[in-house]
Design a protein around this motif. Sequence first.
Motif, PDB file in Angstrom:
ATOM      1  N   THR A 109     105.087  -7.840  49.366  1.00  0.00           N
ATOM      2  CA  THR A 109     105.318  -9.236  49.018  1.00  0.00           C
ATOM      3  C   THR A 109     104.874  -9.558  47.595  1.00  0.00           C
ATOM      4  O   THR A 109     105.554 -10.306  46.884  1.00  0.00           O
ATOM      5  CB  THR A 109     104.578 -10.147  50.009  1.00  0.00           C
ATOM      6  OG1 THR A 109     105.052  -9.884  51.335  1.00  0.00           O
ATOM      7  CG2 THR A 109     104.821 -11.617  49.685  1.00  0.00           C
ATOM      8  N   ALA A 110     103.729  -9.021  47.149  1.00  0.00           N
ATOM      9  CA  ALA A 110     103.225  -9.336  45.811  1.00  0.00           C
ATOM     10  C   ALA A 110     104.180  -8.869  44.705  1.00  0.00           C
ATOM     11  O   ALA A 110     104.518  -9.660  43.809  1.00  0.00           O
ATOM     12  CB  ALA A 110     101.833  -8.748  45.614  1.00  0.00           C
ATOM     13  N   PHE A 178     113.169  -0.816  53.300  1.00  0.00           N
ATOM     14  CA  PHE A 178     112.139  -0.409  52.344  1.00  0.00           C
ATOM     15  C   PHE A 178     111.724   1.004  52.718  1.00  0.00           C
ATOM     16  O   PHE A 178     111.717   1.365  53.902  1.00  0.00           O
ATOM     17  CB  PHE A 178     110.939  -1.367  52.416  1.00  0.00           C
ATOM     18  CG  PHE A 178     110.060  -1.336  51.218  1.00  0.00           C
ATOM     19  CD1 PHE A 178     110.452  -1.942  50.029  1.00  0.00           C
ATOM     20  CD2 PHE A 178     108.822  -0.710  51.263  1.00  0.00           C
ATOM     21  CE1 PHE A 178     109.632  -1.923  48.910  1.00  0.00           C
ATOM     22  CE2 PHE A 178     107.993  -0.688  50.151  1.00  0.00           C
ATOM     23  CZ  PHE A 178     108.404  -1.294  48.972  1.00  0.00           C
ATOM     24  N   PRO A 179     111.389   1.854  51.743  1.00  0.00           N
ATOM     25  CA  PRO A 179     111.023   3.241  52.070  1.00  0.00           C
ATOM     26  C   PRO A 179     109.884   3.318  53.073  1.00  0.00           C
ATOM     27  O   PRO A 179     108.930   2.533  53.025  1.00  0.00           O
ATOM     28  CB  PRO A 179     110.605   3.810  50.707  1.00  0.00           C
ATOM     29  CG  PRO A 179     111.317   2.984  49.705  1.00  0.00           C
ATOM     30  CD  PRO A 179     111.381   1.616  50.293  1.00  0.00           C
ATOM     31  N   ALA A 180     109.972   4.269  53.980  1.00  0.00           N
ATOM     32  CA  ALA A 180     108.939   4.431  55.012  1.00  0.00           C
ATOM     33  C   ALA A 180     107.589   4.790  54.407  1.00  0.00           C
ATOM     34  O   ALA A 180     106.543   4.400  54.940  1.00  0.00           O
ATOM     35  CB  ALA A 180     109.369   5.504  56.008  1.00  0.00           C
ATOM     36  N   SER A 274     115.199  -7.399  55.385  1.00  0.00           N
ATOM     37  CA  SER A 274     114.432  -6.535  56.294  1.00  0.00           C
ATOM     38  C   SER A 274     113.294  -5.817  55.576  1.00  0.00           C
ATOM     39  O   SER A 274     113.131  -4.591  55.678  1.00  0.00           O
ATOM     40  CB  SER A 274     115.365  -5.501  56.952  1.00  0.00           C
ATOM     41  OG  SER A 274     116.357  -6.136  57.705  1.00  0.00           O
ATOM     42  N   LEU A 275     112.504  -6.572  54.867  1.00  0.00           N
ATOM     43  CA  LEU A 275     111.368  -6.008  54.143  1.00  0.00           C
ATOM     44  C   LEU A 275     110.092  -6.170  54.965  1.00  0.00           C
ATOM     45  O   LEU A 275     109.845  -7.236  55.533  1.00  0.00           O
ATOM     46  CB  LEU A 275     111.187  -6.711  52.793  1.00  0.00           C
ATOM     47  CG  LEU A 275     112.324  -6.543  51.785  1.00  0.00           C
ATOM     48  CD1 LEU A 275     112.040  -7.365  50.532  1.00  0.00           C
ATOM     49  CD2 LEU A 275     112.525  -5.075  51.424  1.00  0.00           C
ATOM     50  N   GLY A 277     107.103  -7.171  54.713  1.00  0.00           N
ATOM     51  CA  GLY A 277     106.126  -7.907  53.934  1.00  0.00           C
ATOM     52  C   GLY A 277     105.320  -8.873  54.783  1.00  0.00           C
ATOM     53  O   GLY A 277     105.284  -8.791  56.015  1.00  0.00           O
ATOM     54  N   ILE A 278     104.677  -9.813  54.110  1.00  0.00           N
ATOM     55  CA  ILE A 278     103.789 -10.749  54.782  1.00  0.00           C
ATOM     56  C   ILE A 278     104.557 -11.669  55.719  1.00  0.00           C
ATOM     57  O   ILE A 278     104.029 -12.133  56.742  1.00  0.00           O
ATOM     58  CB  ILE A 278     103.000 -11.567  53.733  1.00  0.00           C
ATOM     59  CG1 ILE A 278     101.701 -12.102  54.343  1.00  0.00           C
ATOM     60  CG2 ILE A 278     103.827 -12.678  53.145  1.00  0.00           C
ATOM     61  CD1 ILE A 278     100.633 -11.079  54.482  1.00  0.00           C
ATOM     62  N   GLY A 279     105.825 -11.947  55.398  1.00  0.00           N
ATOM     63  CA  GLY A 279     106.643 -12.789  56.265  1.00  0.00           C
ATOM     64  C   GLY A 279     106.869 -12.148  57.621  1.00  0.00           C
ATOM     65  O   GLY A 279     106.840 -12.828  58.658  1.00  0.00           O
ATOM     66  N   GLN A 280     107.103 -10.843  57.613  1.00  0.00           N
ATOM     67  CA  GLN A 280     107.274 -10.123  58.874  1.00  0.00           C
ATOM     68  C   GLN A 280     106.005 -10.200  59.712  1.00  0.00           C
ATOM     69  O   GLN A 280     106.062 -10.351  60.946  1.00  0.00           O
ATOM     70  CB  GLN A 280     107.622  -8.666  58.589  1.00  0.00           C
ATOM     71  CG  GLN A 280     107.875  -7.832  59.825  1.00  0.00           C
ATOM     72  CD  GLN A 280     107.969  -6.348  59.509  1.00  0.00           C
ATOM     73  OE1 GLN A 280     106.977  -5.710  59.195  1.00  0.00           O
ATOM     74  NE2 GLN A 280     109.179  -5.810  59.581  1.00  0.00           N
ATOM     75  N   LEU A 281     104.849 -10.119  59.066  1.00  0.00           N
ATOM     76  CA  LEU A 281     103.570 -10.186  59.778  1.00  0.00           C
ATOM     77  C   LEU A 281     103.396 -11.539  60.466  1.00  0.00           C
ATOM     78  O   LEU A 281     102.980 -11.610  61.627  1.00  0.00           O
ATOM     79  CB  LEU A 281     102.422  -9.933  58.801  1.00  0.00           C
ATOM     80  CG  LEU A 281     101.009  -9.974  59.373  1.00  0.00           C
ATOM     81  CD1 LEU A 281     100.825  -8.921  60.455  1.00  0.00           C
ATOM     82  CD2 LEU A 281      99.989  -9.768  58.263  1.00  0.00           C
ATOM     83  N   VAL A 282     103.729 -12.618  59.755  1.00  0.00           N
ATOM     84  CA  VAL A 282     103.586 -13.957  60.325  1.00  0.00           C
ATOM     85  C   VAL A 282     104.548 -14.162  61.484  1.00  0.00           C
ATOM     86  O   VAL A 282     104.159 -14.621  62.569  1.00  0.00           O
ATOM     87  CB  VAL A 282     103.814 -15.030  59.244  1.00  0.00           C
ATOM     88  CG1 VAL A 282     103.824 -16.427  59.871  1.00  0.00           C
ATOM     89  CG2 VAL A 282     102.738 -14.955  58.184  1.00  0.00           C
ATOM     90  N   LEU A 283     105.820 -13.827  61.284  1.00  0.00           N
ATOM     91  CA  LEU A 283     106.816 -14.062  62.322  1.00  0.00           C
ATOM     92  C   LEU A 283     106.576 -13.193  63.548  1.00  0.00           C
ATOM     93  O   LEU A 283     106.769 -13.640  64.688  1.00  0.00           O
ATOM     94  CB  LEU A 283     108.220 -13.805  61.761  1.00  0.00           C
ATOM     95  CG  LEU A 283     108.675 -14.778  60.667  1.00  0.00           C
ATOM     96  CD1 LEU A 283     110.071 -14.431  60.178  1.00  0.00           C
ATOM     97  CD2 LEU A 283     108.645 -16.216  61.176  1.00  0.00           C
ATOM     98  N   THR A 284     106.142 -11.960  63.342  1.00  0.00           N
ATOM     99  CA  THR A 284     105.812 -11.091  64.475  1.00  0.00           C
ATOM    100  C   THR A 284     104.634 -11.648  65.253  1.00  0.00           C
ATOM    101  O   THR A 284     104.623 -11.650  66.487  1.00  0.00           O
ATOM    102  CB  THR A 284     105.497  -9.666  63.991  1.00  0.00           C
ATOM    103  OG1 THR A 284     106.628  -9.137  63.289  1.00  0.00           O
ATOM    104  CG2 THR A 284     105.174  -8.757  65.165  1.00  0.00           C
TER     105      THR A 284
END
Length: 327
Positions: A109-110, A178-180, A274-275, A277-284
């Motif tokens: 995200t940064a 994003f690369p694994a 589909s990155l 990032g921090i957005g995925q952490l919040v939504l999950t």
Amino acid sequence: MTLRLGGRGWRATALVARQLAVLVFSLFVASIVIFASLEILPGDQASILAGTDATPAQLEQIRSELGLDRPAIIRYLDWVAQAMRGDLGSSLIDHRDIGQEIAEKMAVTAPLGLAALAIGIIVALPLGMLAAVGTNRWYGQAISGASQLGIAIPTFVVGIVVVRVFAVDLGLLPAQGFPADRWGSPVDAARSLVLPALTLGIAHGAVLIRFVRSAALDVLEQEWVRTARSHGWRLPLILVRQGLRNTALPLLTVVALEIAGLLTGAVIVEQVFSLPGIGQLVLTGVGNRDFSAVQGTLLFLTALIMTMTLALDLINRLVDPRLAVER
């Protein structure tokens, strides 16, 4: 009444101390809002963790282990005290350290946010000044109209367009993912962030164009500009040599105000591309009712936004003494 503290250094120190006090109080209020907002959400964390076949005794045991049977005020105070020590707790689902999880997500995200901010400024400075120079001409009006359109169009629509053009039609960049190994492959990681950063940068560049244009118009109305023009200086040269310095402070103020919107937009863009990032952490966390992870992440984002806004505001005030008004 102006209070002289023995020189500019003392006044600057007093300003920083006052702003830090405001930051601490604001974070305290924000922590209450975050905790209370999640507290009133429907859903029982114990039921989610135990599953549908859990007995009442099992649910009570889980609530006791998680401390959910304690009064809300006690749980809030424990959470704040823990956060003040730099510990944001652990996930209720996979028991991972939330601070470590945030650090991993911010590695995506940064860079995305910084690249988008750079793109927005690079787009806004020349186009905003050009719009000011040509305010009564077709190209100036076209730039102003395009910026209004860019503000009105949702970010995810911009994302769809850039994916269609650069990923589907031209095949130049990856559309999603994003690369694994994250930044173990720097080139692949950077390529994965180009389209998301471009999407977010275009959206925020459209906002910044309006402010750069307004600041440049203020510069063009100054007496020294008319004097320079009477000596044969052309408007573009005046703006490049003097206008950039005069528009820097207003632009810095707007950038400070745009930080929150930039992070919010990053959450949306991360979902489109589909990155991880921090957005995925919040939504999950919200989807799994992992309120411990959501609380820690929201508090971190709030502290980050407030701290960055404070830093830019202090820079703005210290660079321009007219804004550092002591009372």
